[in-house]
Scaffold this active site. Structure first.
Site, short mmCIF file in Angstrom:
data_model
loop_
_atom_site.label_atom_id
_atom_site.label_comp_id
_atom_site.label_asym_id
_atom_site.label_seq_id
_atom_site.Cartn_x
_atom_site.Cartn_y
_atom_site.Cartn_z
N GLY A 33 -0.25 -2.32 2.35
CA GLY A 33 -0.20 -2.16 3.80
C GLY A 33 -1.34 -2.88 4.49
O GLY A 33 -1.14 -3.55 5.51
N HIS A 34 -2.55 -2.74 3.94
CA HIS A 34 -3.69 -3.49 4.49
C HIS A 34 -3.46 -4.99 4.38
O HIS A 34 -3.77 -5.76 5.30
CB HIS A 34 -4.97 -3.11 3.75
CG HIS A 34 -5.41 -1.70 3.92
ND1 HIS A 34 -5.30 -0.77 2.92
CD2 HIS A 34 -5.96 -1.05 4.98
CE1 HIS A 34 -5.77 0.39 3.34
NE2 HIS A 34 -6.17 0.25 4.59
#
Length: 255
Positions: A33-34
């Protein structure tokens, strides 16, 4: 990739850049996600910077702060592999030279949803993000929609204080079973991890927030809230629920 633990060194580096800079603020324990946020920045900007800082002022329980996963070596390798140009690794003493005497408080949205259950949480979030945006001076900053309330508050803060930065929201990345990617997922045991995907399925399938709450309780969650939120005719269903001592949040658009 350049690493900066001293703010004076960062400021010198930042002053040498005369092209747009994209920025992703993190608390580490990085996951895909990052990386999706970073990839947006890398596409949009000639330079991309990230920060890794576990911010103590947004934790309302000391045990949650102590339990937050810290994987710095792994995180730095991920950032470098992704092509990030610089990473800021500030200390509390430099970020908070006032020992948090000065705080930024929002008086409406921050008191709903997560704010109603985590006293002072968003004051800590907004205070540290304002500091980081002032220090990094990005053209664009990227935040995930998984923390939808946080995204709205940061976007509102930037507008209210006339910050010259575009706040860009990026879609939530999910595991194959629907669970929203989060650093907190590392704290789930095997049984909890199997249960955790029900958070997304329950709030997606239910006809209303009350039905979603009931379904979550029947699935074994301790529910903080499930609420539908309308903003300029755009609806979101937001939820927070715990498995053991691990608190999970998620949201889905309302159609």
């Amino acid at each position: 990739m350049k690493q900066f633990s001293r703010l004076a060194d960062w400021r010198s580096y930042r002053a040498s850049l005369n092209l747009p800079l994209g920025f992703v603020a993190t608390m580490g324990a990085l996951h895909a996600g990052h990386l999706s946020l970073l990839q947006h920045s890398l596409v949009d900007n000639p330079y991309t910077a990230a920060s890794i800082y576990v911010n103590p002022t947004q934790f309302n329980k000391a045990e949650d702060l102590n339990a937050y996963p810290r994987t710095l070596e792994h995180d730095l390798a991920m950032l470098e592999d992704a092509g990030v140009d610089a990473v800021l690794l500030p200390t509390y003493e430099e970020l908070y030279p006032d020992a948090f005497r000065f705080q930024l408080t929002e008086t409406e949205l921050s008191r709903r949803f997560c704010g109603a259950h985590r006293s002072g949480h968003f004051t800590g979030v907004l205070s540290v993000v304002l500091k980081l945006l002032n220090l990094v001076a990005p053209s664009r900053a990227y935040f995930g929609e998984k923390d939808y309330q946080q995204l709205l508050l940061i976007r509102g803060m930037a507008a209210a204080f006339h910050l010259p930065v575009e706040i860009i929201g990026c879609a939530t990345l999910r595991e194959s079973d629907g669970l929203a990617m989060s650093s907190r997922n590392l704290r789930l045991n095997k049984q909890q991890r199997e249960q955790a995907a029900e958070l997304y399925h329950c709030i997606s399938a239910a006809k209303d927030s009350a039905s979603a709450r009931l379904a979550l309780e029947q699935a074994g969650f301790m529910v903080d809230y499930v609420e539908d939120y309308l903003e300029e005719s755009v609806g979101r269903r937001l939820a927070a629920a715990s498995l053991g001592d691990v608190r999970l949040i998620d949201n889905v658009p309302l159609t």
